[in-house]
Design a protein around this motif. Structure first.
Motif, PDB file in Angstrom:
ATOM      1  N   ALA A 143       0.829  -1.209   0.000  1.00 53.52           N
ATOM      2  CA  ALA A 143       0.000   0.000   0.000  1.00 53.52           C
ATOM      3  C   ALA A 143       0.860   1.254   0.000  1.00 53.52           C
ATOM      4  CB  ALA A 143      -0.937  -0.006   1.206  1.00 53.52           C
ATOM      5  N   ALA A 144       2.019   1.189   0.647  1.00 53.32           N
ATOM      6  CA  ALA A 144       2.912   2.348   0.709  1.00 53.32           C
ATOM      7  C   ALA A 144       3.439   2.747  -0.667  1.00 53.32           C
ATOM      8  CB  ALA A 144       4.080   2.055   1.651  1.00 53.32           C
ATOM      9  N   ILE A 145       3.444   1.804  -1.623  1.00 57.12           N
ATOM     10  CA  ILE A 145       3.872   2.148  -2.979  1.00 57.12           C
ATOM     11  C   ILE A 145       2.685   2.125  -3.954  1.00 57.12           C
ATOM     12  CG2 ILE A 145       6.260   1.437  -2.645  1.00 57.12           C
ATOM     13  CD1 ILE A 145       5.632  -1.178  -4.100  1.00 57.12           C
ATOM     14  N   GLY A 146       1.485   2.232  -3.404  1.00 58.68           N
ATOM     15  CA  GLY A 146       0.302   2.414  -4.233  1.00 58.68           C
ATOM     16  C   GLY A 146      -0.322   1.151  -4.775  1.00 58.68           C
ATOM     17  N   ARG A 147      -0.017  -0.004  -4.170  1.00 58.82           N
ATOM     18  CA  ARG A 147      -0.536  -1.268  -4.685  1.00 58.82           C
ATOM     19  C   ARG A 147      -1.375  -1.984  -3.616  1.00 58.82           C
ATOM     20  NH1 ARG A 147       5.170  -3.463  -7.288  1.00 58.82           N
ATOM     21  NH2 ARG A 147       5.390  -1.818  -8.867  1.00 58.82           N
ATOM     22  N   VAL A 148      -2.426  -2.648  -4.070  1.00 56.39           N
ATOM     23  CA  VAL A 148      -3.228  -3.522  -3.208  1.00 56.39           C
ATOM     24  C   VAL A 148      -3.572  -4.745  -4.043  1.00 56.39           C
ATOM     25  CG1 VAL A 148      -5.332  -3.828  -1.863  1.00 56.39           C
ATOM     26  CG2 VAL A 148      -4.200  -1.588  -1.906  1.00 56.39           C
ATOM     27  N   TYR A 149      -2.996  -5.882  -3.690  1.00 59.60           N
ATOM     28  CA  TYR A 149      -3.195  -7.100  -4.474  1.00 59.60           C
ATOM     29  C   TYR A 149      -4.392  -7.919  -3.997  1.00 59.60           C
ATOM     30  CZ  TYR A 149       1.445  -6.245  -6.443  1.00 59.60           C
ATOM     31  OH  TYR A 149       2.529  -5.685  -7.089  1.00 59.60           O
ATOM     32  N   LEU A 150      -4.997  -7.556  -2.876  1.00 59.66           N
ATOM     33  CA  LEU A 150      -6.194  -8.281  -2.437  1.00 59.66           C
ATOM     34  C   LEU A 150      -7.276  -8.133  -3.499  1.00 59.66           C
ATOM     35  CD1 LEU A 150      -6.297  -7.210   1.316  1.00 59.66           C
ATOM     36  CD2 LEU A 150      -5.643  -9.444   0.409  1.00 59.66           C
ATOM     37  N   PRO A 151      -7.972  -9.220  -3.842  1.00 60.10           N
ATOM     38  CA  PRO A 151      -8.919  -9.155  -4.961  1.00 60.10           C
ATOM     39  C   PRO A 151     -10.132  -8.283  -4.659  1.00 60.10           C
ATOM     40  CG  PRO A 151      -9.014 -11.293  -3.866  1.00 60.10           C
ATOM     41  CD  PRO A 151      -7.839 -10.570  -3.278  1.00 60.10           C
ATOM     42  N   ALA A 152     -10.623  -7.664  -5.709  1.00 56.63           N
ATOM     43  CA  ALA A 152     -11.775  -6.771  -5.573  1.00 56.63           C
ATOM     44  C   ALA A 152     -12.965  -7.500  -4.974  1.00 56.63           C
ATOM     45  CB  ALA A 152     -12.137  -6.185  -6.934  1.00 56.63           C
ATOM     46  N   GLU A 153     -13.183  -8.762  -5.369  1.00 57.48           N
ATOM     47  CA  GLU A 153     -14.338  -9.509  -4.883  1.00 57.48           C
ATOM     48  C   GLU A 153     -14.319  -9.640  -3.364  1.00 57.48           C
ATOM     49  OE1 GLU A 153     -13.274 -11.395  -8.948  1.00 57.48           O
ATOM     50  OE2 GLU A 153     -12.285 -10.343  -7.303  1.00 57.48           O
ATOM     51  N   ALA A 154     -13.127  -9.872  -2.790  1.00 54.43           N
ATOM     52  CA  ALA A 154     -13.022 -10.024  -1.341  1.00 54.43           C
ATOM     53  C   ALA A 154     -13.235  -8.692  -0.633  1.00 54.43           C
ATOM     54  CB  ALA A 154     -11.664 -10.608  -0.969  1.00 54.43           C
ATOM     55  N   LEU A 155     -12.679  -7.619  -1.197  1.00 57.88           N
ATOM     56  CA  LEU A 155     -12.813  -6.296  -0.567  1.00 57.88           C
ATOM     57  C   LEU A 155     -14.257  -5.807  -0.599  1.00 57.88           C
ATOM     58  CD1 LEU A 155      -9.576  -4.697  -2.052  1.00 57.88           C
ATOM     59  CD2 LEU A 155      -9.960  -5.246   0.358  1.00 57.88           C
ATOM     60  N   THR A 156     -14.895  -5.876  -1.756  1.00 57.00           N
ATOM     61  CA  THR A 156     -16.285  -5.405  -1.829  1.00 57.00           C
ATOM     62  C   THR A 156     -17.212  -6.327  -1.045  1.00 57.00           C
ATOM     63  OG1 THR A 156     -16.579  -6.587  -3.936  1.00 57.00           O
ATOM     64  CG2 THR A 156     -15.926  -4.269  -4.043  1.00 57.00           C
ATOM     65  N   GLY A 157     -16.859  -7.622  -1.002  1.00 53.99           N
ATOM     66  CA  GLY A 157     -17.658  -8.546  -0.209  1.00 53.99           C
ATOM     67  C   GLY A 157     -17.635  -8.221   1.270  1.00 53.99           C
ATOM     68  N   ALA A 158     -16.539  -7.609   1.718  1.00 51.29           N
ATOM     69  CA  ALA A 158     -16.426  -7.179   3.114  1.00 51.29           C
ATOM     70  C   ALA A 158     -16.979  -5.781   3.323  1.00 51.29           C
ATOM     71  CB  ALA A 158     -14.963  -7.234   3.555  1.00 51.29           C
ATOM     72  N   GLY A 159     -17.473  -5.163   2.251  1.00 48.66           N
ATOM     73  CA  GLY A 159     -18.063  -3.827   2.368  1.00 48.66           C
ATOM     74  C   GLY A 159     -17.052  -2.700   2.331  1.00 48.66           C
ATOM     75  N   ILE A 160     -15.852  -2.964   1.841  1.00 48.80           N
ATOM     76  CA  ILE A 160     -14.803  -1.938   1.812  1.00 48.80           C
ATOM     77  C   ILE A 160     -14.871  -1.176   0.494  1.00 48.80           C
ATOM     78  CG2 ILE A 160     -12.318  -1.515   1.894  1.00 48.80           C
ATOM     79  CD1 ILE A 160     -12.025  -4.082   3.516  1.00 48.80           C
ATOM     80  N   PRO A 161     -15.064   0.139   0.526  1.00 50.44           N
ATOM     81  CA  PRO A 161     -15.067   0.926  -0.722  1.00 50.44           C
ATOM     82  C   PRO A 161     -13.683   0.919  -1.359  1.00 50.44           C
ATOM     83  CG  PRO A 161     -16.017   2.171   1.121  1.00 50.44           C
ATOM     84  CD  PRO A 161     -15.338   0.980   1.717  1.00 50.44           C
ATOM     85  N   LEU A 162     -13.631   0.833  -2.673  1.00 51.46           N
ATOM     86  CA  LEU A 162     -12.355   0.806  -3.397  1.00 51.46           C
ATOM     87  C   LEU A 162     -11.959   2.247  -3.716  1.00 51.46           C
ATOM     88  CD1 LEU A 162     -13.078  -2.224  -5.767  1.00 51.46           C
ATOM     89  CD2 LEU A 162     -12.121  -2.214  -3.446  1.00 51.46           C
ATOM     90  N   THR A 163     -11.317   2.873  -2.751  1.00 52.46           N
ATOM     91  CA  THR A 163     -10.987   4.299  -2.857  1.00 52.46           C
ATOM     92  C   THR A 163      -9.497   4.500  -3.106  1.00 52.46           C
ATOM     93  OG1 THR A 163     -10.892   4.346  -0.420  1.00 52.46           O
ATOM     94  CG2 THR A 163     -12.948   5.071  -1.467  1.00 52.46           C
TER      95      THR A 163
END
Length: 274
Positions: free
Chosen positions: A166-186
């Protein structure tokens, strides 16, 4: 962070596993690692322009072309002996570069699961495909092990390196898992500081466990080949995953590492059991 971007703990597992190999195999694995390290450094150069980094990766492709055409291999000379001795497939080296090119083209953020699978195949399982040739495994078992252990290790790396990525601008966790947990993709910072990240991380941990189990079943069948190195990598990384699961991924996250004594114990046990 890519499979070849190893922390001190996983570097220890890599070197401990490789040091017990016969000389030719050990040197071949070090050569493969040197290649991966070189192209990975290009992908992760935060100061270079994307076009320049892409051109640098393309220069490696040309060196591989020359190597496999019996020309002047340039920097690819570092893997020339390993290629000749173990019949390493050019397509696997190319796949590693393709994976690094994905990081160069854009900072990967919450990819879809299909894209993440492709990325992991390139940066991790392709390295596995090169490695199992060096280990002398039968083709079918070797390819299956490369598929499963490569993904298990890469998923573990992703889960370990959430904050560093995240410190270098990357998040490899899949979108499906993040949105499934209710986390906005900001933004990477906001996503990784969300208290629901633990819920998003655990499905990827479950996938990693599935791949560890599949890899373990292949190794337990004792196919031909030098299996101590993949066994040690599996032991070290699966312990790392278990430690992360016990800690959780809710912020703030304390880094976890496999201790050197634990690593040495795993190596000793594997040497006795092989």
């Amino acid at each position: 962070m890519n499979e070849v971007q190893l922390t001190s703990a996983s570097r220890s597992s890599f070197y401990a596993g490789m040091r017990v190999l016969p000389k030719a195999e050990r040197e071949a694995m070090y050569a493969i690692y040197a290649f991966c390290r070189a192209v990975d450094d290009i992908a992760d150069d935060q100061h270079g322009e994307r076009a320049e980094r892409a051109a640098a990766l393309d220069a490696w492709r040309l060196d591989l072309d020359a190597l496999y055409a019996d020309g002047d291999p340039g920097r690819a000379a570092i893997v020339a002996e390993a290629v000749q001795r173990f019949g390493l497939d050019r397509a696997d080296f190319e796949a590693v570069i393709d994976g690094m090119a994905m990081d160069v083209a854009r900072d990967i953020r919450w990819p879809g699961m299909a894209e993440l699978e492709l990325y992991c195949d390139r940066v991790a399982s392709a390295v596995g495909r090169l490695s199992v040739r060096v280990f002398g495994m039968p083709e079918n078992e070797g390819l299956e092990l490369a598929h499963h252990l490569g993904r298990a290790l890469q998923f573990t790396n992703i889960l370990r390196d959430v904050d560093e990525d995240a410190a270098i601008g990357r998040v490899y966790l899949p979108a499906e898992a993040l949105t499934g947990a209710g986390i906005p993709l900001t933004t990477p910072a906001e996503v990784t500081s969300d208290p629901r990240l633990d819920e998003a991380a655990r499905p990827l941990a479950a996938r990693a466990h599935d791949h560890y189990r599949a890899a373990d079943a292949i190794l337990a069948a004792r196919p031909a080949g030098l299996l101590i190195a993949p066994r040690l990598m599996e032991a070290a990384y699966s312990k790392l995953l278990a430690q992360m699961e016990a800690r959780g991924w809710a912020p703030p996250r304390v880094p976890v590492r496999v201790s050197k004594p634990a690593l040495l114990w795993s190596l000793a046990r594997l040497l006795v059991m092989r």
